[in-house]
Each structure stands twice: as C-alpha cells, then as structure tokens.
Design a protein around this motif. Sequence first.
Motif, mmCIF file in Angstrom:
data_model
loop_
_atom_site.group_PDB
_atom_site.id
_atom_site.type_symbol
_atom_site.label_atom_id
_atom_site.label_comp_id
_atom_site.label_asym_id
_atom_site.label_seq_id
_atom_site.Cartn_x
_atom_site.Cartn_y
_atom_site.Cartn_z
ATOM 1 N N SER A 145 0.780 -1.083 0.031
ATOM 2 C CA SER A 145 -0.040 -0.056 -0.185
ATOM 3 C C SER A 145 0.772 1.226 -0.028
ATOM 4 N N GLY A 146 1.770 1.228 1.107
ATOM 5 C CA GLY A 146 2.725 2.333 0.994
ATOM 6 C C GLY A 146 3.613 2.471 -0.322
ATOM 7 N N LEU A 147 3.898 1.687 -0.954
ATOM 8 C CA LEU A 147 4.857 1.447 -2.214
ATOM 9 C C LEU A 147 4.110 2.009 -3.200
ATOM 10 N N PHE A 148 2.894 1.600 -3.285
ATOM 11 C CA PHE A 148 2.225 2.164 -4.413
ATOM 12 C C PHE A 148 1.650 3.412 -4.528
ATOM 13 N N LYS A 149 1.358 4.074 -3.136
ATOM 14 C CA LYS A 149 0.998 5.235 -3.063
ATOM 15 C C LYS A 149 2.302 6.234 -3.327
ATOM 16 N N LYS A 150 3.374 5.801 -2.988
ATOM 17 C CA LYS A 150 4.581 6.689 -3.036
ATOM 18 C C LYS A 150 4.968 6.720 -4.694
#
Length: 194
Positions: free
Chosen positions: A118-123
Amino acid sequence: MADTPLRNGQNLGIVLVTLASRAAIEGGVMPETAFSLSDSYIRKLEKARTPETAYQLGRQAEYHYALLVKEKKNGGDVCTTVDSRIGLCKDYIFAHLHGRITMAEIAGALYINPNYLSGLFKKEEGITIGQYILQEKIKLVKNMLIYSRYSYIEIANYLGFCSQSHLGEKFKKATGLTLHQYREKYGVKEFLVK
C-alpha cells in the motif's frame, strides 16, 4: 469462419485483443502488461455466452489498450514503473477488474505485506490502490455505457459494486454525470437501451 455466431464473435474478439495488444506494445506499453491483459480478456472471451458479449469484450480491450498507450504518450509511467512490484500489482488489478479486489488478495498474490504494498503503491503512483482500482473501474463503466446495452445493475454486478446506487454514487462523483446522463450523452445509438 466459425460454426456458430458465438464462436465467430469469440474469434473476432480474440483477434481484436491480439492486434490491440501488439499495437499497444508498439505504442510503449510494457509487453508484460500487454500480455497479461491479453490473457485476461481472452479468458473472458472464452466464457462469453452471447456474440454481443464477445463483441463488447473485444471493444473493451481495444479501449483499454488505447488508454494505456494514451497514458504513456501523455508522460505516464506505463513502461517506466520504477518498482516491478507495482507493475505486477497493476497486472493483477487488470486481470481481476471485473470483481471485488481486496488489498489482502493482491498482496497475497504478490507475496508482499499488504501495508508495505500500500505504501509503495501510494509513493510511486500518488494515489492509493483503492483509488486506482476505482479509477480503472470507472473507465470500464464509461466504455460499457457507450458500447453496450447492459443495464446499470448488470454493470454494477459485473464490476463488483455492491449495488447500482453505490456504482451511481461513485460514477457521479468521478464524472459529474449520472449513469443515465452519461449513456444519453455519449452512448452509441445502436447500443442505447430502448
């Protein structure tokens, strides 16, 4: 040439998907993405029950590939995804766009912690996975409203929305138009529901 109108429609759809996939790759789409999407559409075409459904799926694939090329031409990162896991995540989403998709399912398929993904995608993408899924579903809804006779409830069910009103709410928020207004404004006349 095929023995039945359905098989003929399926064959034409497969040809359309194959040609659109190749054209998309020439337009800059990553081959892995194009082939994954092609596999997904061909599987759906094989399950089609009517020639109209097969035709619709072929047109949907054509439109989908055109959008990917457009994103690439407009400076999108269709081919330049920094982290291959994001590309795999998008591939999973495209392959499962016609149902409900959960973060846990995506992360499980990619063997990644859901919070990390989730964090990787958002970044990398600047939006959440949920927003990305909704954005892609809205693109398909638009296409189905333009090129099919499916009712609003059929579209909602087909794309995994919990109800027609939920789809209508999300669609209006994204486009500023109701489902009916969009179909009336942009729908191809031969596909308008009588």
